[in-house]
Motif scaffolding. Structure first.
Motif, short mmCIF file in Angstrom:
data_model
loop_
_atom_site.label_atom_id
_atom_site.label_comp_id
_atom_site.label_asym_id
_atom_site.label_seq_id
_atom_site.Cartn_x
_atom_site.Cartn_y
_atom_site.Cartn_z
N ASP A 37 15.79 8.75 89.72
CA ASP A 37 15.51 7.73 88.71
C ASP A 37 16.38 7.90 87.47
OD1 ASP A 37 13.50 6.49 90.18
OD2 ASP A 37 11.99 7.91 89.46
N THR A 39 17.18 7.40 83.71
CA THR A 39 16.33 7.15 82.54
C THR A 39 17.13 6.75 81.30
OG1 THR A 39 16.42 9.52 82.08
CG2 THR A 39 14.52 8.72 83.32
N PHE A 40 18.44 7.00 81.32
CA PHE A 40 19.25 6.68 80.13
C PHE A 40 20.72 6.63 80.52
CE2 PHE A 40 21.69 8.21 76.36
CZ PHE A 40 21.45 7.13 75.53
N ASP A 42 24.33 6.57 78.63
CA ASP A 42 25.04 6.72 77.36
C ASP A 42 26.39 6.03 77.51
OD1 ASP A 42 25.52 7.56 74.85
OD2 ASP A 42 25.65 9.69 75.31
N ALA A 58 27.84 9.02 80.16
CA ALA A 58 26.97 9.95 80.86
C ALA A 58 25.73 9.21 81.34
CB ALA A 58 26.59 11.11 79.95
N GLU A 60 21.77 9.92 82.49
CA GLU A 60 20.68 10.89 82.59
C GLU A 60 19.64 10.37 83.58
OE1 GLU A 60 20.98 12.40 77.94
OE2 GLU A 60 19.10 11.54 78.66
N SER A 61 19.21 11.26 84.45
CA SER A 61 18.10 10.92 85.34
C SER A 61 16.98 11.90 85.03
CB SER A 61 18.52 11.02 86.80
OG SER A 61 18.68 12.37 87.15
N CYS A 62 15.82 11.70 85.69
CA CYS A 62 14.71 12.63 85.49
C CYS A 62 15.15 14.06 85.79
CB CYS A 62 13.54 12.27 86.40
SG CYS A 62 12.70 10.76 85.91
N LYS A 63 16.10 14.19 86.72
CA LYS A 63 16.45 15.53 87.19
C LYS A 63 17.69 16.12 86.54
CE LYS A 63 16.69 14.30 91.48
NZ LYS A 63 16.82 14.29 92.94
N ALA A 64 18.65 15.25 86.13
CA ALA A 64 19.97 15.78 85.75
C ALA A 64 20.67 14.86 84.77
CB ALA A 64 20.82 15.94 87.00
N ALA A 65 21.73 15.38 84.16
CA ALA A 65 22.63 14.55 83.36
C ALA A 65 24.01 14.70 83.98
CB ALA A 65 22.63 15.02 81.91
N PRO A 87 17.47 1.02 82.44
CA PRO A 87 18.48 1.86 83.10
C PRO A 87 18.26 1.95 84.62
CG PRO A 87 17.01 3.21 81.75
CD PRO A 87 16.67 1.78 81.45
N ILE B 33 10.44 10.23 90.81
CA ILE B 33 9.66 10.90 89.76
C ILE B 33 8.92 9.88 88.89
CG2 ILE B 33 9.86 12.34 87.69
CD1 ILE B 33 12.20 13.80 89.17
N LEU B 34 9.58 8.79 88.52
CA LEU B 34 8.93 7.81 87.64
C LEU B 34 7.72 7.17 88.32
CD1 LEU B 34 12.01 5.99 86.02
CD2 LEU B 34 10.62 7.84 85.07
N ARG B 287 15.84 6.89 74.63
CA ARG B 287 15.61 7.49 75.93
C ARG B 287 16.46 8.74 76.14
NH1 ARG B 287 14.51 4.57 80.48
NH2 ARG B 287 13.06 2.87 80.18
N ARG B 288 17.50 8.91 75.34
CA ARG B 288 18.38 10.05 75.55
C ARG B 288 17.60 11.34 75.33
NH1 ARG B 288 23.42 11.53 71.73
NH2 ARG B 288 24.53 9.96 72.89
N ARG B 289 17.79 12.27 76.26
CA ARG B 289 16.98 13.47 76.13
C ARG B 289 17.81 14.71 75.85
NH1 ARG B 289 18.01 15.81 81.03
NH2 ARG B 289 17.90 14.36 82.76
N GLU B 291 18.23 19.02 76.19
CA GLU B 291 18.13 19.98 77.28
C GLU B 291 17.71 21.32 76.71
OE1 GLU B 291 21.75 19.86 79.72
OE2 GLU B 291 21.52 17.69 79.60
N PHE B 312 12.57 12.89 79.73
CA PHE B 312 12.22 11.52 79.42
C PHE B 312 10.72 11.40 79.69
CE2 PHE B 312 11.47 7.18 81.04
CZ PHE B 312 11.74 6.49 79.86
N ARG B 342 26.56 15.48 73.36
CA ARG B 342 27.24 14.21 73.05
C ARG B 342 26.74 13.65 71.71
NH1 ARG B 342 25.06 13.46 77.86
NH2 ARG B 342 23.94 11.88 77.37
#
Lengths: 128, 367
Positions: A37, A39-40, A42, A58, A60-65, A87, B33-34, B287-289, B291, B312, B342
């Motif tokens: 999924d 999620t963002f 960039d 870039a 971003e997903s729930c698991k990785a960027a 997204p 996951i969502l 939404r940007r997360r 780490e 997120f 970033r």
């Protein structure tokens, strides 16, 4: 795995749809599936000049960027504003409404290094 | 060689994406996951938590010995109740976070994390009186977490106990699908939910029975993480570890410093001078997360801490994080900035939990 034949593909799983000097860039079905999924996104700023292979944006997903790299050198002319609120379009329509940005291609010979759909499918089969 | 739980084949058949979690092959997600996160908040999901440790403690001295080694006051814990608390070393550092269940006057079950479960057992065995019987039954007993507002309706037909009378952090021995089990009203999601403890050989049948109910879907580690982070529940090994004390980790309400237990003296010394850093929660506007490991800056640009967990937050529509900041900077509402690869990520410190609609404490389940 879905990989339309009218697109060119990179070994980083971006695709580019070329119309004249303009190219629309996104990530492949294989890539969105691996990311999970989204999620963002960039997105790059319009006007950004990218070298071939430079990090353009870039995801971003729930698991990785993951970095997204320019399939060809050029200037960003438009970005997909719909991704800010949704997204998940990248997952649902990776080759359609989930496109990322448009590029004015500086040197069309960059495209010669990219893979055709059949070659890309083989490439993914090896990675999977 | 990573280990498999008794449900491994089922996870694969259900389309689970398998990852290595502390040496255990477990699904990070099935459908996504969502979707799994939303289904837990709105309906009901089941998690395979057979990788977690279960230590049985028996004997007439069990309550006294546990009271001495855990922050939970085991002697004051009534039969049929559970309590969250910590296993500390002499310095007050957190060896693990645990849930202690009192099953009888002289019988307890300690639920521990997968990572430190062997070292927890060794620690207890080393420090406890020989008059107490310790049994690591992590191999022989498994656990399923049934979580979400629909958990009561899903579970009630399968359990022969009065589930409607089982209050938050209460425990009962019951038959589940005709098999001996322990059911506690606990969880790691903030929703109404239950944990079912079963002999390992009975886990697959109960898992299948749960999934045969229309509302119940399986959920993986990905949703488990975003659900717990919205509730600001710490994750052992990430937000808390041997180098952090419960006072720093904002877990002071689980520690009674008037009592004597392993680590209490060290914590009293810390409390006397005040903690230097504190685990706080952040909310971004986008939404940007972040780490884990990213630096946290005060408005003047000074680095005052670092992120330990970030995700997120599907229920909030923005990204969230937890991290340690200098105690003087720990104020709800304080604007800060996370040094993102970033660019800067503006965040605001917020009260815990970040997700406030969780109904884990609801008095009447099923309404």
């Amino acid at each position: 795995m879905n990989a339309p034949t009218d697109l060119l593909y990179t070994d980083q799983h971006e695709w580019i749809r070329v119309q004249g000097r303009m190219g629309t860039v996104g990530i492949s079905d294989f890539a969105q599936n691996a990311l999970g999924d989204v999620t963002f996104v960039d997105l790059p700023a319009v006007g950004t000049v990218l070298a071939r292979g430079a990090e353009a944006c870039a995801i971003e997903s729930c698991k990785a960027a993951s970095g997204i790299y320019a399939p060809a050198a050029g200037k960003v002319t438009e970005v997909n504003a719909a991704l800010a609120d949704d997204p998940g379009l990248v997952n649902r329509e990776p080759y359609g409404k989930g496109w990322l940005f448009q590029l004015e291609i500086a040197d069309p010979s960059d495209l010669d290094r990219l893979m055709q759909a059949a070659q890309y499918r083989e490439f993914c089969a090896k990675e999977a | 060689m990573p280990k498999r739980t008794v449900l491994f084949d089922r996870h694969e058949r259900l389309g689970g994406r398998i990852v290595d979690f502390h040496g255990w092959l477990l699904p990070v997600q099935y459908e996504g996951i969502l979707a799994e996160h939303a289904h837990c908040r709105q309906s009901v999901v089941v998690f395979d938590t057979c990788h977690m440790g279960q230590i049985a403690i028996r004997g007439s001295d069990a309550a006294g010995e546990l009271s001495r080694l855990l922050t939970q006051d085991a002697a004051a814990l009534p039969v049929g109740r559970a309590r969250y608390g910590l296993l500390l070393n002499e310095r007050g550092g957190i060896l693990d976070d645990t849930i202690l269940l009192r099953l009888a006057d002289d019988e307890f079950l300690l639920v521990v994390n997968a990572g430190p479960r062997d070292s927890d057992f060794d620690w207890l065995a080393w420090h406890m009186s020989r008059s107490v019987t310790l049994e690591d039954r992590s191999q022989s007993w498994g656990k399923l977490d049934v979580q979400g507002p629909g958990s009561f309706a899903a579970l009630r037909p399968l359990v022969d106990a009065h589930l409607e009378k089982l209050a938050y952090f209460h425990v009962v021995r019951a038959q589940c699908c005709g098999r001996q089990a322990i059911v506690s009203r606990t969880g790691y999601t903030g929703e109404l939910g239950y944990e079912i403890f079963l002999p390992m050989e009975d886990v697959p049948a109960v898992f299948d029975e749960l999934l045969s109910r229309e509302a119940v879907r399986p959920a993986g580690l990905g949703a488990r993480d975003s659900l717990r982070l919205e509730m600001c529940y710490p994750l052992y090994g990430q937000d808390i570890d041997e180098e952090t004390t419960p006072l720093e980790a904002d877990l002071g309400r689980f520690v009674d410093l008037r009592r004597e237990f392993m680590g209490a003296a060290a914590l009293r010394a810390v409390a006397a001078v005040g903690v230097r850093r504190r685990l706080v929660a952040f909310r971004a506007e986008t939404r940007r997360r972040a780490e884990s490991g990213m630096e946290i800056a005060a408005p003047d640009g000074r680095i005052v801490g670092a992120v330990t967990s970030a995700a997120f937050a599907p229920s909030l529509g923005v990204s969230i994080a937890m991290g340690y900041v200098e105690a003087a900077c720990a104020h709800s509402g304080a604007a800060m900035s996370i040094r993102h690869a970033r660019g800067e990520l503006p965040v605001v410190q917020a009260d815990k939990p970040l997700y406030k609609q969780g109904a884990c404490r609801t008095i009447v389940p099923g309404l």
